[in-house]
Design a protein around this motif. Structure first.
Motif, mmCIF file in Angstrom:
data_model
loop_
_atom_site.group_PDB
_atom_site.id
_atom_site.type_symbol
_atom_site.label_atom_id
_atom_site.label_comp_id
_atom_site.label_asym_id
_atom_site.label_seq_id
_atom_site.Cartn_x
_atom_site.Cartn_y
_atom_site.Cartn_z
ATOM 1 N N HIS A 286 29.887 34.370 40.019
ATOM 2 C CA HIS A 286 30.780 33.414 39.359
ATOM 3 C C HIS A 286 32.047 34.138 38.919
ATOM 4 O O HIS A 286 31.988 35.124 38.178
ATOM 5 C CB HIS A 286 30.073 32.789 38.157
ATOM 6 N N LEU A 287 33.200 33.659 39.387
ATOM 7 C CA LEU A 287 34.491 34.285 39.085
ATOM 8 C C LEU A 287 35.406 33.240 38.442
ATOM 9 O O LEU A 287 36.248 32.627 39.108
ATOM 10 C CB LEU A 287 35.122 34.843 40.363
ATOM 11 N N PRO A 288 35.235 32.994 37.143
ATOM 12 C CA PRO A 288 36.029 31.931 36.490
ATOM 13 C C PRO A 288 37.491 32.331 36.322
ATOM 14 O O PRO A 288 37.858 33.504 36.392
ATOM 15 C CB PRO A 288 35.338 31.792 35.137
ATOM 16 N N ARG A 289 38.314 31.325 36.101
ATOM 17 C CA ARG A 289 39.722 31.574 35.826
ATOM 18 C C ARG A 289 39.881 32.367 34.534
ATOM 19 O O ARG A 289 39.073 32.263 33.611
ATOM 20 C CB ARG A 289 40.474 30.253 35.669
ATOM 21 N N MET A 290 40.950 33.132 34.481
ATOM 22 C CA MET A 290 41.266 33.863 33.254
ATOM 23 C C MET A 290 42.200 33.020 32.390
ATOM 24 O O MET A 290 42.916 32.154 32.894
ATOM 25 C CB MET A 290 41.913 35.206 33.604
ATOM 26 N N PRO A 291 42.201 33.237 31.060
ATOM 27 C CA PRO A 291 43.098 32.467 30.184
ATOM 28 C C PRO A 291 44.556 32.634 30.613
ATOM 29 O O PRO A 291 45.012 33.737 30.909
ATOM 30 C CB PRO A 291 42.849 33.095 28.802
ATOM 31 N N GLY A 292 45.256 31.519 30.637
ATOM 32 C CA GLY A 292 46.669 31.535 31.017
ATOM 33 C C GLY A 292 46.926 31.114 32.441
ATOM 34 O O GLY A 292 48.084 30.914 32.825
#
Length: 433
Positions: A286-292
Motif C-alpha cells: 500500500h503506497l498512499p498519497r503523502m500530505p500536500g
C-alpha cells in the motif's frame, strides 16, 4: 571529448573554452562531429603541414631559428616553411605574428572544398523527402487532418505533450521507397544517413531543423552513442546487477527469492507488488498519497508526494516482508526504477539483498510481470489506484494466493507456502532432537 561520453559543457571545460561556446558548437553541428573528426575519416596527408608541425614552427620562430634550419628539422622544403609563414600568419592586430592555432584555422579554411548536398540541388528529391517526412495525413475521404497545435522550440518534445501529426516516414523508409517509386531514375536516390545529416546539421541539404519533430524520436540533435551508454541510475552498480544474483534463484529450487515492481494508475497512483519465485506468493504494498498531494501545481524535483518515492517503497517492503522467516528472504529482483534508490537501507533493515535487472529487460522478472497482468483484472490501467486501502489490497492478494496454479500442480500459492513452512519446522525439530 563528447564522443567519449562527456556532456558538451564538460567537454568545453576540458578543452579550455567557455561552456556556452561548447554548447553552441554542439547544437550548431546538430550533435554530429565534423566529417574530418569522424572515426572513419582518413588521416591527413603528409603532403600538408599538420598542427603539431605548425606548433614546432611557432616555437622555433620565437627562438629566432632561421627558416632553412626550421625546414631541416621538420624534414620540409624551405619554400614550404616560407610560404606557410607568409600565408597563415596572424595579421589582424596590425603586426605579423605566427601562431599555430591561427595558422591551422587559415589552412583549414583555405582547404575547404564545399560540395553541394544532393537535397539542395535536386528540388524533386527534396520535395519527395519533405512530403514523406512532414506531409499532412488525411481522412479516408481525402480531407486533411491538421492534428493538435504544437510549437517547435529547437529541442526534443517534452514528456506527455502533443506531437506534430505528419506522415512521419523514417529516413530509412524514404530511402528504401525511392527505389520502388523511381526504379529507372538514378537521380532519385539518397541514403538515410544523408537525410539525417540534412535534418541535424544547419544549412546541410536545405531541410529545416524543425522537421526533426516528425522523426519518431523527435530529437532535434543527434545523441552521441557513448553518451547514451553512460546513462543509467547512479545507485545501480555492477555488484548488484541480476547477473550477480545467486544461481539458485534461476531454477526456483530454493524458496525466498522475490521479484518486485510497481503498477501505475491514474494521477501517478501506484501499488507495489512482490512475488516469490518458487511458490508464486503475492504481496501487495500500500503506497498512499503523502500530505500536500494535489493541493497545488507539481514542483519539479520536489518531494515524491504521489506516494511511491524511494523512502515510501523501502518502508512498505520492510513492513510486508520482515515478518517472514530468514530462509524466505534470500533476494529481491527489481527493475532500475528510481523508487529503489534506497535499496542499501532496505537490505540492512530487512536483511534482503537487492539485485537490479538490465535496462529494458522485463523478462528477467517474468514471474512478477505475469502477476502484474493478473492484477490488472482488479486494478485496470487508467484507474486511480489510490482509492484502494490496505484491506482492499490484502483481499486481492488473498484471492490471487488462493487460486490454483498449473505450474504448482494445481496447488495454490498459499498451500505451497504452508508446505514450505511446515517442512522447515519439521527439519528444525528433527535437527534439535
Amino acid at each position: 571529448m563528447i564522443a567519449l561520453g562527456l556532456s558538451s559543457e564538460d567537454a568545453a571545460a576540458r578543452t579550455g573554452i567557455s561552456q556556452p561556446v561548447g554548447t553552441r558548437w554542439f547544437r550548431k553541428a546538430g550533435g554530429m562531429p565534423p566529417s574530418h573528426l569522424a572515426p572513419s575519416a582518413a588521416a591527413p596527408s603528409r603532403r600538408y603541414l599538420c598542427l603539431e608541425e605548425r606548433e614546432e614552427i611557432a616555437l622555433l620562430l620565437v627562438q629566432n631559428v632561421g627558416l632553412r634550419e626550421i625546414a631541416r628539422r621538420l624534414g620540409r622544403a624551405a619554400s614550404t616553411i616560407s610560404r606557410e609563414i607568409r600565408r597563415n600568419a596572424a595579421t589582424r592586430s596590425g603586426g605579423f605574428e605566427y601562431r599555430a592555432t591561427t595558422a591551422q584555422w587559415h589552412a583549414e579554411r583555405a582547404a575547404e572544398r564545399p560540395k553541394a548536398a544532393k537535397l539542395a540541388t535536386n528540388a524533386a528529391l527534396r520535395q519527395y523527402v519533405q512530403d514523406r517526412l512532414s506531409g499532412h495525413i488525411s481522412h479516408p475521404g481525402g480531407s486533411v487532418v491538421v492534428g493538435p497545435p504544437t510549437a517547435w522550440k529547437g529541442r526534443r518534445h517534452g514528456r506527455r505533450q502533443s506531437r506534430r501529426w505528419a506522415k512521419a516516414w523514417s529516413p530509412e523508409q524514404i530511402a528504401g521507397r525511392l527505389r520502388i517509386d523511381f526504379p529507372g531514375d538514378e537521380t532519385m536516390r539518397i541514403s538515410h544517413e544523408a537525410i539525417y545529416q540534412a535534418l541535424y546539421i544547419q544549412g546541410r541539404g536545405a531541410l529545416r531543423r524543425e522537421l526533426t519533430a516528425c522523426l519518431r524520436t523527435g530529437r532535434a540533435l543527434r545523441v552521441p552513442r557513448a553518451r547514451t551508454a553512460g546513462r543509467g541510475k547512479s545507485f545501480v552498480t555492477s555488484e548488484i546487477m541480476i547477473s550477480e544474483r545467486p544461481a539458485e534463484a534461476a531454477d526456483r529450487a530454493v524458496p525466498g527469492h522475490w521479484e518486485g515492481d510497481l503498477i501505475i494508475g491514474l494521477n501517478r497512483s501506484a501499488i507495489g507488488t512482490l512475488v516469490e519465485r518458487q511458490t508464486r506468493l503475492t504481496l501487495l504494498l500500500h503506497l498512499p498519497r503523502m500530505p500536500g498531494h494535489g493541493d497545488g501545481p507539481r514542483v519539479k524535483n520536489g518531494p515524491p508526494l504521489a506516494g511511491h518515492g524511494a523512502e515510501a517503497v523501502r518502508d512498505a517492503i520492510v513492513r510486508s516482508i520482515v515478518h517472514l522467516p530468514r530462509h524466505l528472504r534470500r533476494s529481491l529482483s527489481w527493475d532500475q526504477g528510481s523508487e529503489m534508490a534506497r535499496h542499501a537501507e532496505l537490505t540492512v533493515a530487512a536483511d534482503l539483498p537487492v539485485y537490479f535487472c538490465d535496462p529494458h529487460s522485463p523478462w528477467q522478472r517474468g514471474t512478477n510481470e505475469n502477476t502484474n497482468g493478473l492484477l490488472r483484472q482488479y486494478f485496470p490501467k487508467g484507474t486511480d489506484l489510490s482509492l484502494h486501502g490496505p484491506d482492499d489490497l490484502e483481499a486481492v492478494a488473498a484471492a490471487l494466493n488462493g487460486r490454483p496454479r498449473k505450474t504448482l500442480g494445481w496447488r495454490t500459492p498459499a498451500e505451497a507456502l504452508d508446505a514450505l513452512l511446515t517442512n522447515a519446522e519439521t527439519d528444525h525439530v528433527a535437527t534439535t532432537g
